[in-house]
Design an enzyme around this catalytic site. Structure first.
Site, PDB file in Angstrom:
ATOM      1  N   LYS A  17     -55.175 -47.605  51.811  1.00 23.56           N
ATOM      2  CA  LYS A  17     -54.800 -48.421  50.645  1.00 23.56           C
ATOM      3  C   LYS A  17     -54.083 -47.563  49.598  1.00 23.56           C
ATOM      4  O   LYS A  17     -53.016 -47.921  49.117  1.00 23.56           O
ATOM      5  CB  LYS A  17     -56.057 -49.077  50.022  1.00 23.56           C
ATOM      6  CG  LYS A  17     -56.814 -49.988  50.984  1.00 23.56           C
ATOM      7  CD  LYS A  17     -58.017 -50.656  50.341  1.00 23.56           C
ATOM      8  CE  LYS A  17     -59.132 -49.734  49.930  1.00 23.56           C
ATOM      9  NZ  LYS A  17     -59.810 -49.026  51.045  1.00 23.56           N
ATOM     10  N   ARG A  92     -63.720 -56.736  45.735  1.00 27.67           N
ATOM     11  CA  ARG A  92     -64.522 -56.263  46.864  1.00 27.67           C
ATOM     12  C   ARG A  92     -65.678 -57.193  47.160  1.00 27.67           C
ATOM     13  O   ARG A  92     -66.448 -56.936  48.087  1.00 27.67           O
ATOM     14  CB  ARG A  92     -65.092 -54.899  46.526  1.00 27.67           C
ATOM     15  CG  ARG A  92     -64.256 -53.764  47.057  1.00 27.67           C
ATOM     16  CD  ARG A  92     -64.817 -52.516  46.469  1.00 27.67           C
ATOM     17  NE  ARG A  92     -64.761 -51.409  47.349  1.00 27.67           N
ATOM     18  CZ  ARG A  92     -63.884 -50.421  47.197  1.00 27.67           C
ATOM     19  NH1 ARG A  92     -62.950 -50.494  46.285  1.00 27.67           N
ATOM     20  NH2 ARG A  92     -63.942 -49.392  47.983  1.00 27.67           N
ATOM     21  N   ARG A 131     -59.709 -36.068  54.921  1.00 31.12           N
ATOM     22  CA  ARG A 131     -58.936 -36.307  53.685  1.00 31.12           C
ATOM     23  C   ARG A 131     -59.174 -35.197  52.664  1.00 31.12           C
ATOM     24  O   ARG A 131     -60.272 -34.726  52.477  1.00 31.12           O
ATOM     25  CB  ARG A 131     -59.349 -37.644  53.054  1.00 31.12           C
ATOM     26  CG  ARG A 131     -58.680 -37.832  51.692  1.00 31.12           C
ATOM     27  CD  ARG A 131     -58.765 -39.232  51.177  1.00 31.12           C
ATOM     28  NE  ARG A 131     -60.129 -39.687  50.975  1.00 31.12           N
ATOM     29  CZ  ARG A 131     -60.438 -40.918  50.591  1.00 31.12           C
ATOM     30  NH1 ARG A 131     -59.482 -41.788  50.373  1.00 31.12           N
ATOM     31  NH2 ARG A 131     -61.692 -41.252  50.434  1.00 31.12           N
ATOM     32  N   ARG A 164     -63.490 -35.475  48.460  1.00 30.53           N
ATOM     33  CA  ARG A 164     -64.237 -36.387  47.587  1.00 30.53           C
ATOM     34  C   ARG A 164     -65.723 -36.337  47.910  1.00 30.53           C
ATOM     35  O   ARG A 164     -66.102 -36.179  49.070  1.00 30.53           O
ATOM     36  CB  ARG A 164     -63.713 -37.823  47.788  1.00 30.53           C
ATOM     37  CG  ARG A 164     -62.784 -38.264  46.668  1.00 30.53           C
ATOM     38  CD  ARG A 164     -62.101 -39.567  46.924  1.00 30.53           C
ATOM     39  NE  ARG A 164     -62.953 -40.694  47.262  1.00 30.53           N
ATOM     40  CZ  ARG A 164     -62.509 -41.935  47.457  1.00 30.53           C
ATOM     41  NH1 ARG A 164     -61.209 -42.191  47.322  1.00 30.53           N
ATOM     42  NH2 ARG A 164     -63.330 -42.912  47.782  1.00 30.53           N
ATOM     43  N   ARG A 175     -70.557 -46.741  53.329  1.00 29.08           N
ATOM     44  CA  ARG A 175     -69.393 -47.459  52.768  1.00 29.08           C
ATOM     45  C   ARG A 175     -68.868 -48.477  53.783  1.00 29.08           C
ATOM     46  O   ARG A 175     -68.452 -49.577  53.412  1.00 29.08           O
ATOM     47  CB  ARG A 175     -68.297 -46.459  52.380  1.00 29.08           C
ATOM     48  CG  ARG A 175     -68.639 -45.691  51.107  1.00 29.08           C
ATOM     49  CD  ARG A 175     -67.852 -44.394  50.986  1.00 29.08           C
ATOM     50  NE  ARG A 175     -66.435 -44.595  50.818  1.00 29.08           N
ATOM     51  CZ  ARG A 175     -65.525 -43.631  51.009  1.00 29.08           C
ATOM     52  NH1 ARG A 175     -65.914 -42.418  51.385  1.00 29.08           N
ATOM     53  NH2 ARG A 175     -64.256 -43.889  50.820  1.00 29.08           N
TER      54      ARG A 175
HETATM   55  P1  AP5 Z   1     -56.334 -43.340  51.765  1.00 32.16           P
HETATM   56  O1  AP5 Z   1     -54.989 -43.899  51.485  1.00 32.16           O
HETATM   57  O2  AP5 Z   1     -56.911 -42.364  50.810  1.00 32.16           O
HETATM   58  O3  AP5 Z   1     -57.377 -44.526  52.087  1.00 32.16           O
HETATM   59  P2  AP5 Z   1     -58.025 -45.627  51.143  1.00 32.16           P
HETATM   60  O4  AP5 Z   1     -57.959 -46.931  51.869  1.00 32.16           O
HETATM   61  O5  AP5 Z   1     -57.428 -45.571  49.764  1.00 32.16           O
HETATM   62  O6  AP5 Z   1     -59.529 -45.124  51.169  1.00 32.16           O
HETATM   63  P3  AP5 Z   1     -60.609 -44.956  50.001  1.00 32.16           P
HETATM   64  O7  AP5 Z   1     -61.654 -44.012  50.536  1.00 32.16           O
HETATM   65  O8  AP5 Z   1     -59.963 -44.605  48.707  1.00 32.16           O
HETATM   66  O9  AP5 Z   1     -61.174 -46.401  49.936  1.00 32.16           O
HETATM   67  P4  AP5 Z   1     -62.509 -46.854  49.377  1.00 32.16           P
HETATM   68  O10 AP5 Z   1     -62.245 -48.277  49.308  1.00 32.16           O
HETATM   69  O11 AP5 Z   1     -63.703 -46.462  50.152  1.00 32.16           O
HETATM   70  O12 AP5 Z   1     -62.673 -45.996  48.014  1.00 32.16           O
HETATM   71  P5  AP5 Z   1     -62.369 -46.335  46.482  1.00 32.16           P
HETATM   72  O13 AP5 Z   1     -61.881 -45.107  45.835  1.00 32.16           O
HETATM   73  O14 AP5 Z   1     -61.596 -47.575  46.373  1.00 32.16           O
HETATM   74  O15 AP5 Z   1     -56.255 -42.665  53.240  1.00 32.16           O
HETATM   75  C1  AP5 Z   1     -57.378 -42.004  53.809  1.00 32.16           C
HETATM   76  C2  AP5 Z   1     -56.926 -40.749  54.576  1.00 32.16           C
HETATM   77  O16 AP5 Z   1     -56.159 -41.136  55.709  1.00 32.16           O
HETATM   78  C3  AP5 Z   1     -56.028 -39.794  53.774  1.00 32.16           C
HETATM   79  O17 AP5 Z   1     -56.368 -38.470  54.141  1.00 32.16           O
HETATM   80  C4  AP5 Z   1     -54.595 -40.150  54.217  1.00 32.16           C
HETATM   81  O18 AP5 Z   1     -53.723 -39.023  54.145  1.00 32.16           O
HETATM   82  C5  AP5 Z   1     -54.830 -40.576  55.666  1.00 32.16           C
HETATM   83  N1  AP5 Z   1     -53.935 -41.669  56.096  1.00 32.16           N
HETATM   84  C6  AP5 Z   1     -53.579 -42.774  55.380  1.00 32.16           C
HETATM   85  N2  AP5 Z   1     -52.778 -43.584  56.127  1.00 32.16           N
HETATM   86  C7  AP5 Z   1     -52.655 -42.976  57.346  1.00 32.16           C
HETATM   87  C8  AP5 Z   1     -51.972 -43.332  58.570  1.00 32.16           C
HETATM   88  N3  AP5 Z   1     -51.262 -44.470  58.669  1.00 32.16           N
HETATM   89  N4  AP5 Z   1     -52.078 -42.479  59.620  1.00 32.16           N
HETATM   90  C9  AP5 Z   1     -52.806 -41.318  59.524  1.00 32.16           C
HETATM   91  N5  AP5 Z   1     -53.466 -40.943  58.408  1.00 32.16           N
HETATM   92  C10 AP5 Z   1     -53.402 -41.759  57.329  1.00 32.16           C
HETATM   93  O19 AP5 Z   1     -63.850 -46.652  45.949  1.00 32.16           O
HETATM   94  C11 AP5 Z   1     -64.814 -45.642  45.830  1.00 32.16           C
HETATM   95  C12 AP5 Z   1     -66.130 -46.204  45.312  1.00 32.16           C
HETATM   96  O20 AP5 Z   1     -65.938 -46.785  44.007  1.00 32.16           O
HETATM   97  C13 AP5 Z   1     -66.741 -47.339  46.141  1.00 32.16           C
HETATM   98  O21 AP5 Z   1     -67.528 -46.842  47.216  1.00 32.16           O
HETATM   99  C14 AP5 Z   1     -67.597 -48.047  45.079  1.00 32.16           C
HETATM  100  O22 AP5 Z   1     -68.792 -47.352  44.814  1.00 32.16           O
HETATM  101  C15 AP5 Z   1     -66.716 -47.959  43.852  1.00 32.16           C
HETATM  102  N6  AP5 Z   1     -65.804 -49.117  43.685  1.00 32.16           N
HETATM  103  C16 AP5 Z   1     -64.438 -49.098  43.729  1.00 32.16           C
HETATM  104  N7  AP5 Z   1     -63.938 -50.326  43.539  1.00 32.16           N
HETATM  105  C17 AP5 Z   1     -64.997 -51.151  43.382  1.00 32.16           C
HETATM  106  C18 AP5 Z   1     -65.119 -52.554  43.172  1.00 32.16           C
HETATM  107  N8  AP5 Z   1     -64.044 -53.352  43.087  1.00 32.16           N
HETATM  108  N9  AP5 Z   1     -66.370 -53.066  43.067  1.00 32.16           N
HETATM  109  C19 AP5 Z   1     -67.463 -52.274  43.139  1.00 32.16           C
HETATM  110  N10 AP5 Z   1     -67.411 -50.950  43.350  1.00 32.16           N
HETATM  111  C20 AP5 Z   1     -66.186 -50.390  43.470  1.00 32.16           C
HETATM  112 MG    MG Z   2     -58.192 -45.103  47.820  1.00 29.35          MG
END
Ligand code: AP5
Ligand code: MG
Length: 225
Positions: A17, A92, A131, A164, A175
């Site tokens: 994402k 979410r 990552r 992270r 997660r």
């Molecule tokens: P990356 O692009 O970083 O993936 P991502 O989908 O952004 O993953 P996140 O871990 O950020 O998602 P998340 O939803 O768990 O965390 P968030 O920060 O939102 O890519 C991942 C890796 O793969 C990278 O190394 C990249 O280089 C590689 N990659 C990407 N595309 C690729 C491809 N096509 N091929 C190969 N490699 C690739 O949330 C964190 C925490 O915050 C949650 O757990 C929760 O506690 C809280 N939170 C956030 N939002 C909410 C909400 N709305 N409600 C409640 N709690 C929330």
């Molecule tokens: Mg992200």
């Protein structure tokens, strides 16, 4: 004139994402709001929200809806979101989606599309275990799929790369469970409303980007007909 793009990025942790958001905001000149980044900034700043959110984030659970909804409703009300936005990591839960829908309809606006990046669980674990993120800009890398030019150093600004706190295998597994039980119902939610667009997240970053861009171009075209 084409309509504004009010976009949501959906998908499991590690689906790409953030990676795709960074590309799409440049293509479409949209403001990008990542609730994960907003929460990590709040934790780093030691704000009230950060103190309340930290425990949930460290264990991979969702931060309660009442702490998140106002944050995002305020964000989409800001002037820079008037012509569209890209939400990454919100909604979410179904109540979060309802709250967004209500806030937008109060502004006579609506979600344009929910972009779902699909990826299976084992690939999620591979992606997140490798990552690394820039401590300064948050820019993401992957040790195997998208390595930095110099180990441990951000290509863009030379800052240190870190892992992270929630990218350990036990937390990643939680997660994923949370995604399947609480977030996946949104796939049907947006499908029923005719807003869902699916993308195969196992393709390369460039291919996923090309597919999303093409879908958005079509969406804009349909809108002008
Ligand atoms: P990356 O692009 O970083 O993936 P991502 O989908 O952004 O993953 P996140 O871990 O950020 O998602 P998340 O939803 O768990 O965390 P968030 O920060 O939102 O890519 C991942 C890796 O793969 C990278 O190394 C990249 O280089 C590689 N990659 C990407 N595309 C690729 C491809 N096509 N091929 C190969 N490699 C690739 O949330 C964190 C925490 O915050 C949650 O757990 C929760 O506690 C809280 N939170 C956030 N939002 C909410 C909400 N709305 N409600 C409640 N709690 C929330
Ligand atoms: Mg992200």
């Amino acid at each position: 004139m084409s309509r504004e793009l009010n976009l949501i990025l959906l998908g499991p942790p590690g689906a790409g994402k953030g990676t795709q958001a960074a590309r799409l905001v440049q293509d479409f000149h949209l403001p990008w709001a990542s609730t994960g980044d907003m929460l990590r900034a709040a934790v780093a700043a030691g704000s009230d929200l950060g103190v309340k959110a930290k425990g949930f984030m460290d264990s991979g659970d969702l931060v309660p809806d009442d702490l998140i909804v106002d944050l995002i409703v305020e964000r989409v009300n800001q002037a820079d979101c008037a012509d569209g936005f890209l939400l990454d990591g919100y909604p979410r839960t179904v109540p979060q989606a309802d709250a967004l829908g209500e806030a937008l309809s109060g502004l006579s606006r609506e979600v344009s599309a929910a972009l779902l990046i699909e990826l299976d669980d084992e690939e999620v674990i591979r992606r997140l275990s490798g990552r690394r993120v820039c401590v300064q800009s948050g820019h993401g890398y992957h040790l195997d799929f998208d390595p930095p030019k110099h180990e441990g150093v951000c290509d863009q600004d030379g800052s240190r790369l870190i892992q992270r706190d929630d990218d350990t295998e036990a937390v990643i597994r939680n997660r994923l469970n949370v995604y399947h039980s609480q977030t996946k119902p949104l796939v049907e939610y947006y499908e029923e409303r005719g807003l869902l667009r699916r993308f195969d997240g196992s393709r390369s970053q460039t291919e996923v980007h090309d597919h999303i861009r093409a879908a958005l171009a079509t969406l804009r075209l349909e809108d002008t007909i």
